[in-house]
Write a protein that holds these residues in place. Structure first.
Motif, short mmCIF file in Angstrom:
data_model
loop_
_atom_site.label_atom_id
_atom_site.label_comp_id
_atom_site.label_asym_id
_atom_site.label_seq_id
_atom_site.Cartn_x
_atom_site.Cartn_y
_atom_site.Cartn_z
N GLN A 86 85.90 66.98 28.00
CA GLN A 86 85.87 68.44 28.09
C GLN A 86 84.59 69.02 27.50
OE1 GLN A 86 89.49 69.17 25.95
NE2 GLN A 86 90.77 69.23 27.80
N GLN A 87 84.24 68.54 26.31
CA GLN A 87 83.02 69.01 25.66
C GLN A 87 81.79 68.66 26.49
OE1 GLN A 87 82.75 70.79 22.85
NE2 GLN A 87 84.94 70.82 22.37
N LEU A 88 81.80 67.44 27.05
CA LEU A 88 80.65 66.98 27.83
C LEU A 88 80.48 67.81 29.10
CD1 LEU A 88 78.44 64.82 27.87
CD2 LEU A 88 80.03 63.33 29.11
N MET A 89 81.59 68.13 29.76
CA MET A 89 81.52 68.93 30.98
C MET A 89 81.00 70.34 30.68
SD MET A 89 84.48 69.56 33.87
CE MET A 89 85.57 70.41 32.73
N ASP A 90 81.41 70.90 29.56
CA ASP A 90 80.92 72.23 29.18
C ASP A 90 79.41 72.21 28.94
OD1 ASP A 90 83.43 73.31 29.39
OD2 ASP A 90 83.91 73.10 27.26
N VAL A 91 78.95 71.15 28.30
CA VAL A 91 77.51 71.06 28.02
C VAL A 91 76.72 70.91 29.32
CG1 VAL A 91 75.73 69.60 26.98
CG2 VAL A 91 77.81 70.15 25.70
N ILE A 92 77.20 70.07 30.22
CA ILE A 92 76.49 69.85 31.48
C ILE A 92 76.41 71.12 32.31
CG2 ILE A 92 76.64 68.63 33.70
CD1 ILE A 92 77.72 66.21 32.21
N ASN A 93 77.43 71.98 32.22
CA ASN A 93 77.46 73.20 33.01
C ASN A 93 76.98 74.43 32.23
OD1 ASN A 93 78.89 72.73 35.80
ND2 ASN A 93 80.01 71.47 34.33
#
Length: 501
Positions: A161-168
């Motif tokens: 979840q954290q990684l997806m937020d950072v990528i977007n």
């Protein structure tokens, strides 16, 4: 004193078995409890296109295997091509031809029915992936982002979840901008998950939207945690699975492979349809060979016969309740059930009029026959012949007058009518017309209530599609058979006692 405990245990077993069998049939085979229920289905067509090179060609298309959708029907056609659909973990349709020249078009069509099972359980614990090998120019930027996000997470899912937020994130860092310049968001997401040993895999899904054409499969990522694969839509920064998404390919294989062709592509068209839930469940049972112990396996003529036969226990239940508990008198024990079956064919009003006319004319003829001092067997035989003659006469008159409803009077059970006339005639001679009207009226009243129950669409649906219901009916009949108290109609005898108080 004889114990009644075994009897009540037996009745309880019948009741529980009947209810359990009905629930199992509804849950396992998706047979609806209520008639007329509709379900949504999706008709999806995949069109495979490629340029032939005047050589042998083979095209292999991955087919959907998604627990969220049942395959109701599927077919793949293309003129001149051989076709083979391979089963197994990776279902594929394989077209082949000796020579393919020019632009080729192959078609696969499938009808999907949603099951509501959006959760994807893992068959086994996935192997921990090897850390992704970054390019030298990307390694430092990737490790810095991964370590920062990893420190803010507590599990596989929270890390994802954290990684997806950072990528977007719209405010991209220089490190992220560098990585996205050579990788798509989805690819970068998977690579960063694997770098920390988080099981993740790319899947291809098709978003179902009514009347859409030339749609493409979209990439998604499944992340493993606690025996379940959680879906992530990285491109749209969403977690979880919508109910109109079908996972077309989730085994890591390619969606389309073409040998002997170039410029291959596949696009999808879809259409939302409304189907009968019962017809859908029957088709699904036929597909899975689960129809072996269903009445739908029988020919249509036998099915129609059983639909009438299986209504008899409902009429019997009504008769037992009205006679044992209420105390209504009838002419013949189960004659009202047979009359109710005739009412189903004739409609209630036509049946009542026809029954009254036949019995009235039959009683007049029977009064004459009683003066001839005939033997019982001859008298009954004569009454049967007279009943047949009366029914034929009324049918002919109805036809001449253009009354089509009167033609259905032939559905009355002639032998039962003859015996009913005989009993009423004897009762008239022994106890007078009042008893005849009481028993005849009671019979018609019980027959009417039995008809209303037997003609109910919900009851007709239950007794034919849920055979366990008949065990419940049997249990209820057995319980009422143990009743030895006063009938409700007998309570009027105690009215004076209540008035004295």
């Amino acid at each position: 004193m004889h114990s009644r405990k075994p009897f009540f245990i037996f009745v309880a077993l019948l009741f529980i078995s009947g209810i359990s069998a009905s629930i199992y049939r509804s849950v396992e085979h998706n047979v609806p409890f209520f008639p007329g229920k509709q379900v949504q289905s999706w008709s999806v067509e995949a069109k495979v296109m490629f340029n032939g090179t005047s050589k042998p060609a083979e095209a292999s298309l991955s087919l959907p295997q998604d627990p969220a959708f049942d395959v109701l029907a599927e077919n793949a056609t293309s003129a001149g091509y051989g076709l083979n659909i391979s089963e197994g973990e990776d279902r594929r349709a394989v077209w082949s031809i000796r020579e393919a020249s020019g632009r080729q078009s192959l078609y696969y069509r499938v009808t999907l029915v949603p099951t509501g099972q959006l959760k994807v359980d893992a068959d086994e614990e996935p192997v921990t992936p090897e850390p992704f090998l970054w390019q030298v120019t990307e390694r430092g930027a990737a490790e810095q982002i991964i370590n920062q996000v990893w420190e803010r997470s507590a599990s596989n899912i929270s890390y994802a979840q954290q990684l997806m937020d950072v990528i977007n994130d719209s405010n991209q860092s220089q490190n992220l901008a560098l990585l996205l310049s050579v990788n798509s968001r989805t690819q970068l997401f998977v690579q960063m998950l694997q770098s920390k040993g988080v099981p993740a895999k790319l899947v291809s899904g098709l978003m179902l939207e009514d009347q859409r054409r030339r749609q493409q499969l979209n990439p998604y990522v499944q992340v493993y945690q606690d025996g379940e694969w959680i879906l992530f839509d990285v491109e749209n920064n969403k977690q979880g699975r919508p109910d109109n998404l079908v996972l077309w390919q989730h085994n890591g294989m390619s969606v389309l492979d073409v040998i002997g062709g170039s410029n291959s592509q596949v696009n999808f068209s879809m259409l939302k349809e409304t189907r009968s839930a019962l017809a859908t469940s029957i088709d699904m049972m036929m597909n899975t060979d689960s129809l072996d112990f269903s009445l739908y396996q029988l020919p249509l003529e036998e099915q129609s016969t059983f639909k009438g036969i299986l209504l008899i226990p409902i009429g019997v239940l009504v008769v037992v309740f009205l006679r044992v508990i209420i105390g209504i008198k009838t002419s013949g024990t189960f004659m009202p059930v047979l009359i109710a079956l005739a009412f189903i064919q004739t409609t209630l009003l036509t049946g009542l009029i026809g029954f009254l006319l036949i019995v009235a004319f039959g009683l007049m003829i029977r009064s004459y026959l009683s003066q001839l001092n005939l033997l019982l067997i001859s008298r009954i035989s004569a009454v049967i012949i007279v009943v047949i003659f009366i029914i034929g006469l009324f049918t002919l008159i109805s036809y001449k007058l253009g009354l089509s409803e009167g033609l259905t009077i032939t559905f009355f059970p002639m032998i039962i009518l003859a015996w009913t006339i005989e009993r009423m005639s004897i009762l008239w001679e022994e106890e007078g017309p009042k008893s005849v009207f009481m028993s005849g009226g009671g019979s018609l009243f019980v027959a009417t209530l039995a008809y209303l129950a037997m003609s109910n669409s919900w009851i007709q649906h239950w007794v034919f599609n849920f055979l366990g219901i008949h065990l419940v009916i049997l249990a209820m009949v057995l319980v009422m058979g143990q009743y030895t108290g006063y009938r409700l109609t007998e309570l009027k005898r105690f009215k004076p006692l209540a008035e004295d108080k």
